[in-house]
Design a protein around this motif. Structure first.
Motif, short mmCIF file in Angstrom:
data_model
loop_
_atom_site.label_atom_id
_atom_site.label_comp_id
_atom_site.label_asym_id
_atom_site.label_seq_id
_atom_site.Cartn_x
_atom_site.Cartn_y
_atom_site.Cartn_z
N SER A 151 0.71 -1.07 0.03
CA SER A 151 0.10 0.03 0.11
C SER A 151 0.73 1.31 0.18
O SER A 151 0.51 2.20 -0.90
CB SER A 151 -1.06 -0.04 1.12
OG SER A 151 -1.75 -1.10 1.35
N SER A 152 1.96 1.36 0.80
CA SER A 152 2.82 2.28 0.77
C SER A 152 3.49 2.49 -0.51
O SER A 152 3.48 3.73 -1.03
CB SER A 152 3.81 2.25 1.79
OG SER A 152 3.42 2.14 2.95
N GLY A 153 3.89 1.48 -1.33
CA GLY A 153 4.45 1.71 -2.66
C GLY A 153 3.58 2.43 -3.48
O GLY A 153 3.76 3.00 -4.44
N ILE A 154 2.21 1.58 -3.57
CA ILE A 154 0.83 2.43 -4.52
C ILE A 154 0.66 4.05 -4.12
O ILE A 154 0.87 4.57 -5.12
CB ILE A 154 -0.17 1.41 -4.26
CG1 ILE A 154 0.38 -0.05 -4.82
CG2 ILE A 154 -1.31 2.02 -5.19
CD1 ILE A 154 -0.84 -0.99 -4.69
N LEU A 155 0.52 4.22 -2.81
CA LEU A 155 0.11 5.39 -2.43
C LEU A 155 1.30 6.37 -2.70
O LEU A 155 1.01 7.70 -3.11
CB LEU A 155 -0.14 5.46 -0.83
CG LEU A 155 -1.46 4.81 -0.85
CD1 LEU A 155 -1.68 4.75 0.98
CD2 LEU A 155 -2.48 5.19 -1.31
N SER A 156 2.48 6.11 -2.24
CA SER A 156 3.69 7.01 -2.79
C SER A 156 4.21 7.21 -4.31
O SER A 156 4.24 8.07 -4.62
CB SER A 156 4.83 6.73 -1.74
OG SER A 156 6.02 7.27 -2.12
N GLY A 157 4.01 5.93 -4.49
CA GLY A 157 4.73 6.06 -6.04
C GLY A 157 3.51 6.12 -7.31
O GLY A 157 4.06 6.88 -8.24
N ILE A 158 2.33 5.93 -6.81
CA ILE A 158 1.34 6.23 -8.10
C ILE A 158 0.56 7.29 -7.66
O ILE A 158 0.15 8.14 -8.58
CB ILE A 158 0.94 4.85 -8.35
CG1 ILE A 158 1.91 4.00 -9.04
CG2 ILE A 158 -0.37 4.93 -9.45
CD1 ILE A 158 1.40 2.39 -9.19
N VAL A 159 -0.37 6.91 -6.55
CA VAL A 159 -1.48 7.89 -6.24
C VAL A 159 -1.10 9.33 -6.37
O VAL A 159 -1.87 10.11 -6.93
CB VAL A 159 -2.24 7.26 -5.16
CG1 VAL A 159 -3.38 8.49 -4.73
CG2 VAL A 159 -2.81 6.20 -5.23
N SER A 160 -0.19 9.74 -5.45
CA SER A 160 0.38 11.09 -5.39
C SER A 160 0.58 11.71 -6.69
O SER A 160 0.29 12.86 -6.90
CB SER A 160 1.30 11.22 -4.42
OG SER A 160 2.65 10.56 -4.91
N LYS A 161 1.29 10.91 -7.47
CA LYS A 161 1.79 11.29 -8.90
C LYS A 161 0.57 11.50 -9.76
O LYS A 161 0.42 12.57 -10.65
CB LYS A 161 2.75 10.45 -9.56
CG LYS A 161 3.89 10.26 -8.58
CD LYS A 161 4.42 11.30 -8.05
CE LYS A 161 5.71 10.91 -7.17
NZ LYS A 161 5.21 10.09 -6.17
N SER A 218 9.87 11.30 0.52
CA SER A 218 8.88 11.35 -0.75
C SER A 218 8.33 13.17 -0.58
O SER A 218 8.12 13.41 -1.80
CB SER A 218 7.59 10.53 -0.43
OG SER A 218 8.24 9.14 -0.62
N ALA A 219 8.11 13.57 0.52
CA ALA A 219 7.75 15.03 0.59
C ALA A 219 8.81 15.90 -0.06
O ALA A 219 8.22 16.88 -0.92
CB ALA A 219 7.70 15.38 1.94
N ALA A 220 10.03 15.36 0.10
CA ALA A 220 11.14 16.45 -0.43
C ALA A 220 11.08 16.11 -2.25
O ALA A 220 11.08 17.04 -2.74
CB ALA A 220 12.38 16.01 -0.01
N GLN A 221 10.93 14.97 -2.41
CA GLN A 221 10.61 14.51 -4.02
C GLN A 221 9.55 15.24 -4.68
O GLN A 221 9.50 15.72 -6.01
CB GLN A 221 10.69 12.99 -4.21
CG GLN A 221 11.93 12.56 -3.75
CD GLN A 221 13.20 13.02 -4.32
OE1 GLN A 221 13.41 13.39 -5.53
NE2 GLN A 221 14.28 13.22 -3.31
N ILE A 222 8.48 15.20 -3.94
CA ILE A 222 7.13 16.31 -4.39
C ILE A 222 7.65 17.56 -4.63
O ILE A 222 7.17 18.43 -5.49
CB ILE A 222 6.03 15.94 -3.28
CG1 ILE A 222 5.67 14.69 -3.39
CG2 ILE A 222 4.93 16.88 -3.90
CD1 ILE A 222 4.81 13.94 -4.56
N HIS A 247 10.44 8.94 -9.92
CA HIS A 247 9.77 8.62 -8.50
C HIS A 247 9.01 7.57 -8.63
O HIS A 247 8.82 6.58 -7.74
CB HIS A 247 9.24 10.02 -7.95
CG HIS A 247 9.11 9.93 -6.75
ND1 HIS A 247 7.82 9.82 -6.02
CD2 HIS A 247 10.02 10.08 -5.44
CE1 HIS A 247 7.96 9.58 -4.54
NE2 HIS A 247 9.00 9.88 -4.38
N THR A 248 8.22 7.47 -9.57
CA THR A 248 7.12 6.26 -9.67
C THR A 248 7.90 5.01 -9.75
O THR A 248 7.30 3.99 -9.46
CB THR A 248 6.43 6.44 -10.93
OG1 THR A 248 5.50 7.48 -10.79
CG2 THR A 248 5.31 5.18 -10.92
#
Length: 399
Positions: A151-161, A218-222, A247-248
């Motif tokens: 779930s962390s990988g999906i939310l961070s790598g895909i959903v936020s993007k 991740s916040a920094a990469q955003i 990042h994805t």
């Protein structure tokens, strides 16, 4: 799959699979929709499915993290909805082509200039909040830290993007780059993006838990992405899009490796407990090292190309050049500090109380090894042969 089975109750397996499919369907709809209100509907569907993924884990803190995530997401969704209503009341359209023509005509004539700027600001603010831009990124550590690794990988790598991709799509197909960059909102995104790069890295450096550290990273990469959007509609936007792809590919690999390293340390995620975990699970250690080196910007990896593109865009930015180059340098130094500290910890001699933990057998994690190999291969391939991807992004932005 085995990691999901160990994290979740038996009755929740099907729920997780359904929610993952629902997230992917919502993101596909965001990419293909030609109607701004339809985009809002699928934003909400994606939010609900994401919260379900967070709550699926049988952990009290997961419920708290999901609640916090829902609050920030609803705040962003509300701003997006108000922006759509205001934009519809001005233009009378919801489809992107007609709305684009109306916005261009009104902006050129100077009519409704202030309401249009407010509508643009509301839409941008809402999507920025939902994607975790500074200072609205404090839901990330708990969200990514207490969810299962998948779930962390999906939310961070895909959903936020996905939210950022929709924002870029709205900028080009709804507002037009002329109106957006003349409104001054690009400068606001640029400032918050630079702040996210620095403060996100500083907070990651202070963390003592690997998932929370990766979340602040991740916040920094955003911040990198929004800095690129604020730089220019040409080189800056190209760098931002490339960073989204980078990042994805990289961040899910880091979160999956985190899960395996934590599992090899008795499900303890603090750095003290992770000492020697890369020796107990060698595949996870290699995957983490490759992801970390790419995040730092080691040559021949995607992270290096991404930072090079931002530096080139900074030269075009003129007045923003010095700030951008200094922010890139400082952020890279901070990235190196906390990722190098983590790698040293992972390969350091284990603490006395975890020395008896057995090493993970290579054949027991074939799925993880296959996924990690794909991520590593993509990272190296696009790090060496990045030009075709960069040209493809530039062509897409022109079209």
């Amino acid at each position: 799959a085995k990691r999901i089975f160990s994290d979740l109750e038996k009755g929740k397996y099907k729920l997780v699979y359904v929610m993952v499919n629902l997230v992917h369907a919502a993101l596909a709809a965001l990419a293909y929709t030609n109607d701004i209100f339809t985009g809002y509907v699928f934003i909400e569907i994606c939010t609900i499915a994401s919260c379900a993924l967070l709550m699926a884990r049988s952990h009290g803190k997961s419920l708290v993290a999901a609640t916090r995530y829902m609050i920030f997401s609803l705040m962003g969704s509300g701003l997006v909805l108000i922006g759509i209503i205001l934009l519809y009341s001005i233009t009378g359209h919801l489809l992107f082509p007609q709305m684009y023509q109306s916005v261009q005509s009104l902006w050129t004539s100077g009519e409704y200039r202030i309401p249009l700027t407010v509508a643009i600001g509301l839409l941008v603010s809402g999507l920025a909040i939902k994607s975790g831009l500074f200072p609205f990124h404090f839901w990330m550590p708990d969200t990514y830290g207490y969810a299962c690794a998948a779930s962390s990988g999906i939310l961070s790598g895909i959903v936020s993007k996905g939210y950022i991709f929709l924002l870029i799509k709205i900028i080009y197909r709804c507002f037009g780059t002329d109106a957006f960059y003349a409104s001054g909102i690009d400068d606001v995104l640029y400032i918050f993006g630079v702040c996210a790069m620095i403060f996100g890295s500083l907070e990651a450096l202070r963390e003592n838990e690997i998932n929370r550290m990766t979340a602040f990273s991740s916040a920094a990469q955003i911040g990198y992405i929004y800095m690129g959007i604020g730089l220019s509609p040409t080189l800056g936007m190209t760098a931002a899009m490339f960073h989204i792809v980078f990042h994805t590919i990289t961040k899910p690999m880091l979160f999956l490796a985190n899960g395996k390293l934590v599992e090899a340390s008795g499900n303890m995620g603090r750095f003290h407990d992770l000492r020697g975990s890369a020796l107990r699970n060698k595949m996870a250690g290699v995957a983490y090292c490759v992801g970390a080196m790419s995040m730092v910007g080691i040559p021949s990896m995607m992270g290096f190309v991404s930072k090079l593109l931002f530096a080139q865009a900074a030269i075009e930015g003129k007045l923003k050049m010095v700030i951008t180059l200094c922010a890139l340098a400082l952020s890279t130094i901070l990235n190196t500090m906390y990722f190098l500290r983590t790698i040293i910890t992972l390969y350091a001699p284990p603490a006395h109380d975890v020395q008896a933990m057995p090493s993970v057998k290579r054949g027991s994690q074939k799925g993880f090894a296959f996924v990690s190999f794909i991520f590593i291969l993509l990272n190296l391939f696009f790090g060496v042969y990045s030009q075709p991807l960069v040209e493809w992004i530039r062509m897409g932005l022109v079209l």
